[in-house]
Motif scaffolding. Sequence first.
Motif, PDB file in Angstrom:
ATOM      1  N   LEU A  60       0.857  -1.185   0.000  1.00 12.22           N
ATOM      2  CA  LEU A  60       0.000   0.000   0.000  1.00 12.22           C
ATOM      3  C   LEU A  60       0.890   1.231   0.000  1.00 12.22           C
ATOM      4  O   LEU A  60       1.753   1.386   0.862  1.00 12.22           O
ATOM      5  CB  LEU A  60      -0.918   0.000   1.227  1.00 12.22           C
ATOM      6  CG  LEU A  60      -1.796   1.243   1.423  1.00 12.22           C
ATOM      7  CD1 LEU A  60      -2.786   1.381   0.268  1.00 12.22           C
ATOM      8  CD2 LEU A  60      -2.532   1.173   2.745  1.00 12.22           C
ATOM      9  N   TYR A  61       0.721   2.103  -0.962  1.00 12.37           N
ATOM     10  CA  TYR A  61       1.498   3.338  -1.082  1.00 12.37           C
ATOM     11  C   TYR A  61       0.593   4.502  -0.724  1.00 12.37           C
ATOM     12  O   TYR A  61      -0.471   4.685  -1.327  1.00 12.37           O
ATOM     13  CB  TYR A  61       2.049   3.507  -2.497  1.00 12.37           C
ATOM     14  CG  TYR A  61       3.018   2.412  -2.907  1.00 12.37           C
ATOM     15  CD1 TYR A  61       4.380   2.517  -2.647  1.00 12.37           C
ATOM     16  CD2 TYR A  61       2.557   1.259  -3.542  1.00 12.37           C
ATOM     17  CE1 TYR A  61       5.263   1.519  -3.010  1.00 12.37           C
ATOM     18  CE2 TYR A  61       3.431   0.251  -3.914  1.00 12.37           C
ATOM     19  CZ  TYR A  61       4.778   0.390  -3.652  1.00 12.37           C
ATOM     20  OH  TYR A  61       5.650  -0.601  -4.018  1.00 12.37           O
ATOM     21  N   ALA A  62       0.982   5.301   0.261  1.00  9.34           N
ATOM     22  CA  ALA A  62       0.180   6.430   0.710  1.00  9.34           C
ATOM     23  C   ALA A  62       1.106   7.494   1.275  1.00  9.34           C
ATOM     24  O   ALA A  62       2.205   7.204   1.767  1.00  9.34           O
ATOM     25  CB  ALA A  62      -0.837   6.005   1.764  1.00  9.34           C
ATOM     26  N   LYS A  63       0.658   8.720   1.201  1.00  4.68           N
ATOM     27  CA  LYS A  63       1.417   9.835   1.754  1.00  4.68           C
ATOM     28  C   LYS A  63       1.163   9.986   3.245  1.00  4.68           C
ATOM     29  O   LYS A  63       2.061  10.326   4.013  1.00  4.68           O
ATOM     30  CB  LYS A  63       1.047  11.124   1.022  1.00  4.68           C
ATOM     31  CG  LYS A  63       1.803  12.353   1.504  1.00  4.68           C
ATOM     32  CD  LYS A  63       1.392  13.587   0.720  1.00  4.68           C
ATOM     33  CE  LYS A  63       2.157  14.814   1.222  1.00  4.68           C
ATOM     34  NZ  LYS A  63       1.745  16.036   0.477  1.00  4.68           N
ATOM     35  N   GLU A  64      -0.050   9.728   3.666  1.00  4.16           N
ATOM     36  CA  GLU A  64      -0.419   9.871   5.071  1.00  4.16           C
ATOM     37  C   GLU A  64      -1.534   8.892   5.406  1.00  4.16           C
ATOM     38  O   GLU A  64      -2.496   8.746   4.645  1.00  4.16           O
ATOM     39  CB  GLU A  64      -0.875  11.301   5.362  1.00  4.16           C
ATOM     40  CG  GLU A  64      -1.283  11.535   6.808  1.00  4.16           C
ATOM     41  CD  GLU A  64      -1.755  12.953   7.054  1.00  4.16           C
ATOM     42  OE1 GLU A  64      -2.146  13.264   8.180  1.00  4.16           O
ATOM     43  OE2 GLU A  64      -1.727  13.739   6.080  1.00  4.16           O
ATOM     44  N   ILE A  65      -1.392   8.210   6.538  1.00  2.00           N
ATOM     45  CA  ILE A  65      -2.418   7.291   7.034  1.00  2.00           C
ATOM     46  C   ILE A  65      -2.740   7.711   8.463  1.00  2.00           C
ATOM     47  O   ILE A  65      -1.842   7.778   9.307  1.00  2.00           O
ATOM     48  CB  ILE A  65      -1.939   5.822   7.010  1.00  2.00           C
ATOM     49  CG1 ILE A  65      -1.567   5.404   5.586  1.00  2.00           C
ATOM     50  CG2 ILE A  65      -3.017   4.900   7.553  1.00  2.00           C
ATOM     51  CD1 ILE A  65      -1.009   3.997   5.503  1.00  2.00           C
ATOM     52  N   ARG A  66      -3.983   7.984   8.732  1.00  2.00           N
ATOM     53  CA  ARG A  66      -4.392   8.392  10.066  1.00  2.00           C
ATOM     54  C   ARG A  66      -5.787   7.857  10.353  1.00  2.00           C
ATOM     55  O   ARG A  66      -6.558   7.578   9.442  1.00  2.00           O
ATOM     56  CB  ARG A  66      -4.391   9.914  10.204  1.00  2.00           C
ATOM     57  CG  ARG A  66      -5.350  10.636   9.253  1.00  2.00           C
ATOM     58  CD  ARG A  66      -5.273  12.132   9.430  1.00  2.00           C
ATOM     59  NE  ARG A  66      -6.184  12.810   8.512  1.00  2.00           N
ATOM     60  CZ  ARG A  66      -6.308  14.139   8.449  1.00  2.00           C
ATOM     61  NH1 ARG A  66      -5.563  14.906   9.222  1.00  2.00           N
ATOM     62  NH2 ARG A  66      -7.160  14.677   7.599  1.00  2.00           N
ATOM     63  N   SER A  67      -6.094   7.719  11.638  1.00  2.00           N
ATOM     64  CA  SER A  67      -7.385   7.192  12.053  1.00  2.00           C
ATOM     65  C   SER A  67      -8.340   8.339  12.347  1.00  2.00           C
ATOM     66  O   SER A  67      -7.984   9.521  12.293  1.00  2.00           O
ATOM     67  CB  SER A  67      -7.208   6.318  13.297  1.00  2.00           C
ATOM     68  OG  SER A  67      -6.733   7.109  14.385  1.00  2.00           O
ATOM     69  N   ARG A  68      -9.559   7.961  12.690  1.00  2.00           N
ATOM     70  CA  ARG A  68     -10.532   8.967  13.075  1.00  2.00           C
ATOM     71  C   ARG A  68     -10.190   9.537  14.449  1.00  2.00           C
ATOM     72  O   ARG A  68      -9.376   9.002  15.177  1.00  2.00           O
ATOM     73  CB  ARG A  68     -11.937   8.367  13.082  1.00  2.00           C
ATOM     74  CG  ARG A  68     -12.403   7.891  11.705  1.00  2.00           C
ATOM     75  CD  ARG A  68     -13.859   7.472  11.751  1.00  2.00           C
ATOM     76  NE  ARG A  68     -14.081   6.421  12.742  1.00  2.00           N
ATOM     77  CZ  ARG A  68     -15.270   5.882  12.987  1.00  2.00           C
ATOM     78  NH1 ARG A  68     -16.337   6.322  12.323  1.00  2.00           N
ATOM     79  NH2 ARG A  68     -15.394   4.931  13.894  1.00  2.00           N
ATOM     80  N   MET A  69     -10.865  10.606  14.804  1.00  2.00           N
ATOM     81  CA  MET A  69     -10.556  11.275  16.060  1.00  2.00           C
ATOM     82  C   MET A  69     -10.940  10.420  17.268  1.00  2.00           C
ATOM     83  O   MET A  69     -10.330  10.536  18.324  1.00  2.00           O
ATOM     84  CB  MET A  69     -11.294  12.621  16.121  1.00  2.00           C
ATOM     85  CG  MET A  69     -10.888  13.587  15.019  1.00  2.00           C
ATOM     86  SD  MET A  69      -9.142  14.072  15.135  1.00  2.00           S
ATOM     87  CE  MET A  69      -9.148  14.918  16.688  1.00  2.00           C
ATOM     88  N   ASP A  70     -11.936   9.563  17.126  1.00  3.41           N
ATOM     89  CA  ASP A  70     -12.440   8.804  18.262  1.00  3.41           C
ATOM     90  C   ASP A  70     -12.001   7.339  18.254  1.00  3.41           C
ATOM     91  O   ASP A  70     -12.560   6.527  18.985  1.00  3.41           O
ATOM     92  CB  ASP A  70     -13.967   8.863  18.303  1.00  3.41           C
ATOM     93  CG  ASP A  70     -14.590   8.372  16.999  1.00  3.41           C
ATOM     94  OD1 ASP A  70     -13.839   8.236  16.015  1.00  3.41           O
ATOM     95  OD2 ASP A  70     -15.804   8.144  16.972  1.00  3.41           O
ATOM     96  N   SER A  71     -11.025   6.969  17.451  1.00  4.79           N
ATOM     97  CA  SER A  71     -10.586   5.575  17.383  1.00  4.79           C
ATOM     98  C   SER A  71      -9.087   5.530  17.124  1.00  4.79           C
ATOM     99  O   SER A  71      -8.483   6.504  16.680  1.00  4.79           O
ATOM    100  CB  SER A  71     -11.346   4.819  16.282  1.00  4.79           C
ATOM    101  OG  SER A  71     -11.078   5.383  15.017  1.00  4.79           O
ATOM    102  N   ALA A  72      -8.507   4.353  17.401  1.00  5.26           N
ATOM    103  CA  ALA A  72      -7.075   4.150  17.217  1.00  5.26           C
ATOM    104  C   ALA A  72      -6.802   3.521  15.863  1.00  5.26           C
ATOM    105  O   ALA A  72      -7.679   2.915  15.250  1.00  5.26           O
ATOM    106  CB  ALA A  72      -6.511   3.272  18.329  1.00  5.26           C
ATOM    107  N   LEU A  73      -5.566   3.657  15.408  1.00  2.48           N
ATOM    108  CA  LEU A  73      -5.125   3.065  14.149  1.00  2.48           C
ATOM    109  C   LEU A  73      -4.440   1.745  14.457  1.00  2.48           C
ATOM    110  O   LEU A  73      -3.461   1.697  15.207  1.00  2.48           O
ATOM    111  CB  LEU A  73      -4.173   4.004  13.415  1.00  2.48           C
ATOM    112  CG  LEU A  73      -3.596   3.493  12.093  1.00  2.48           C
ATOM    113  CD1 LEU A  73      -4.706   3.261  11.086  1.00  2.48           C
ATOM    114  CD2 LEU A  73      -2.579   4.473  11.534  1.00  2.48           C
TER     115      LEU A  73
END
Length: 309
Positions: A108-121
Amino acid sequence: MKGNAAAVRAPSSPKVPQMVREQYTTATEGTLVERPDSQSVYKIGIYGWRKRCLYLLVLLLLVILVVNLALTIWILKVMWFFPTGMGHLHVTRDGLRLEGESEFLFPLYAKEIRSRMDSALLLQSTQNVTVSARNSEGEVTGRLKVGPKMVEVQSQQFQINSKDGKPLFTVDEKEAVVGTDKLRVTGPEGALFEHSVETPLVRADPFPELRLESPTRCLSMNAPRGVHTKASAGKIEALSQMDIIFQSSDGVLVLDAETVRLPKLAQGTQGPSSGSQGLYEVCACPDGKLYLSVAGMGTTCQAHSHICF
């Protein structure tokens, strides 16, 4: 007239001149005019087995069209295609939004991976999770590999920052820096350092004792402005197999205590006329060796100076 029907002849209508083909031919002498033959009649259209094959082909194309349309609708329904995305994958203005658990079979190629404000990644794998950073030429400049037995970081520098951006732990090829106010080691055997350690303070918990130990080598404590050793509720012991050296290049050695004991110092012999009543004085040899000499009215160190030799 008997038995014969009278035949009445109707008055004949005036003769209409009939135009025959011969009247349109040229009656020139010496010209032969041939009478045209009857022309063949051809039917226009598809008849017979060709017509049945055409209808069968049209029917087959119609069935294929209906089947394709049904399969397309079924695929759209199963894959959850919507105008905004597909299934849990939604296309937003900031990028792609993926909800729920997803499985990636290829990189998987991505510049940025982040979760929602109310959950963890959560990144989970049965083997290992590898995160790599590459430059414009495709070379790996940094890599984080989380395996079942070890976490491996391949980079020129590894740094852990706090929430406000303060560096907490930094490691490079030359040194490791702990940026917190306190580094606590909770292991029963303490911490093992193969090389030198630089720190302004080494302190134990309020009740356990603090031990600085070197089983096979020497233990050296150096400081540009002095070394301060303090035991608030106990005693300080220095044990060595060979020598314990207290050295001051510019200053004096002060032993400030209510009682200073040197129980194993060599003692000089007491003379018969000595009235010291078991009192001794501490003498020093030129090489720094200490010994006890029987106390007298004056110094008696010279009388027992043979101990230095």
